[in-house]
Design a protein around this motif. Structure first.
Motif, PDB file in Angstrom:
ATOM      1  N   PHE A  30      39.806  32.827  45.970  1.00  0.00           N
ATOM      2  CA  PHE A  30      40.691  33.762  45.297  1.00  0.00           C
ATOM      3  C   PHE A  30      39.875  34.501  44.379  1.00  0.00           C
ATOM      4  N   ASN A  31      39.144  34.224  43.705  1.00  0.00           N
ATOM      5  CA  ASN A  31      37.973  34.820  42.846  1.00  0.00           C
ATOM      6  C   ASN A  31      37.408  35.884  43.437  1.00  0.00           C
ATOM      7  N   ALA A  37      38.254  43.149  45.403  1.00  0.00           N
ATOM      8  CA  ALA A  37      39.388  44.327  45.212  1.00  0.00           C
ATOM      9  C   ALA A  37      39.086  45.245  43.697  1.00  0.00           C
ATOM     10  N   GLY A  38      38.144  44.788  43.244  1.00  0.00           N
ATOM     11  CA  GLY A  38      37.477  45.516  41.986  1.00  0.00           C
ATOM     12  C   GLY A  38      38.617  45.025  40.829  1.00  0.00           C
ATOM     13  N   ILE A  39      39.196  44.056  40.887  1.00  0.00           N
ATOM     14  CA  ILE A  39      40.168  43.653  39.910  1.00  0.00           C
ATOM     15  C   ILE A  39      39.416  42.750  38.734  1.00  0.00           C
ATOM     16  N   MET A  40      38.809  41.685  39.326  1.00  0.00           N
ATOM     17  CA  MET A  40      38.123  40.734  38.065  1.00  0.00           C
ATOM     18  C   MET A  40      37.059  41.298  37.515  1.00  0.00           C
ATOM     19  N   ILE A  81      39.996  38.220  32.920  1.00  0.00           N
ATOM     20  CA  ILE A  81      40.051  39.603  32.410  1.00  0.00           C
ATOM     21  C   ILE A  81      40.018  40.429  33.780  1.00  0.00           C
ATOM     22  N   TRP A  82      41.362  41.254  34.155  1.00  0.00           N
ATOM     23  CA  TRP A  82      41.387  41.880  35.058  1.00  0.00           C
ATOM     24  C   TRP A  82      41.727  43.504  34.665  1.00  0.00           C
ATOM     25  N   GLU A  83      41.208  44.483  35.657  1.00  0.00           N
ATOM     26  CA  GLU A  83      41.611  45.611  35.509  1.00  0.00           C
ATOM     27  C   GLU A  83      42.610  45.840  36.668  1.00  0.00           C
ATOM     28  N   VAL A  84      43.822  46.320  36.560  1.00  0.00           N
ATOM     29  CA  VAL A  84      44.804  46.562  37.245  1.00  0.00           C
ATOM     30  C   VAL A  84      45.604  47.850  36.967  1.00  0.00           C
ATOM     31  N   SER A  85      46.113  48.664  37.944  1.00  0.00           N
ATOM     32  CA  SER A  85      46.931  49.852  37.743  1.00  0.00           C
ATOM     33  C   SER A  85      48.288  49.458  36.651  1.00  0.00           C
ATOM     34  N   GLU A  92      51.579  40.305  40.809  1.00  0.00           N
ATOM     35  CA  GLU A  92      51.453  40.215  42.424  1.00  0.00           C
ATOM     36  C   GLU A  92      49.926  39.354  42.781  1.00  0.00           C
ATOM     37  N   TRP A  93      49.078  39.729  41.619  1.00  0.00           N
ATOM     38  CA  TRP A  93      47.929  39.111  42.043  1.00  0.00           C
ATOM     39  C   TRP A  93      47.969  37.616  41.770  1.00  0.00           C
TER      40      TRP A  93
END
Length: 141
Positions: A30-31, A37-40, A81-85, A92-93
């Motif tokens: 998952f990580n 995806a550039g999220i974490m 810590i996530w970077e999301v839109s 959803e993640w």
């Protein structure tokens, strides 16, 4: 938008179960999906509250309470810590996060947006914000 995603657990069971290899691998996968995806941006698991302390402030003074925090029903077990839109994307993640039934039904993910310095521009002067921004820049070196 940056968000903090906190994993919570039942304080009564805190520290009583270690992840299995199977669950650890599911979380690793998952990580990896989050990173790819550039999220974490970051994340860690936390040791039990018995290894920590709380610092409380009041008009009577500052007190320190050593763990464990038995008065708590829930404890923070880890974070990302996530970077999301958007918050919807973070949700959803989070819904894709592996679940280990051996921990019971107390696993909760709480998602909270992080402030950006610009969020304080209405109440904090520009010079103070600029100093804070320079300080933050130093932490990412």
């Amino acid at each position: 938008m940056r968000v903090m995603v906190m994993t919570k657990g039942d304080a009564a069971d805190e520290g009583n179960s270690e992840p299995t290899t199977e669950m650890f691998e599911k979380m690793r996968v998952f990580n990896e999906q989050l990173v790819n995806a550039g999220i974490m941006l970051g994340g860690e698991g936390l040791q039990p509250s018995a290894a920590g302390a709380k610092v409380a402030f009041s008009t009577a003074g500052t007190t320190v309470v050593d763990g464990p925090f038995t008065e708590s029903k829930e404890v923070i077990a880890g974070y990302w810590i996530w970077e999301v839109s958007s918050l919807a994307e973070a949700i959803e993640w989070a819904k894709r996060c592996p679940f280990d039934p051996s921990y019971g039904d107390s696993q909760i993910l709480e998602i909270r947006p992080l402030f950006d310095l610009a969020d304080f521009a209405r109440t904090v002067d520009a010079d103070t914000l600029a100093k804070s921004e320079r300080l933050l820049d130093r932490t990412s070196d």
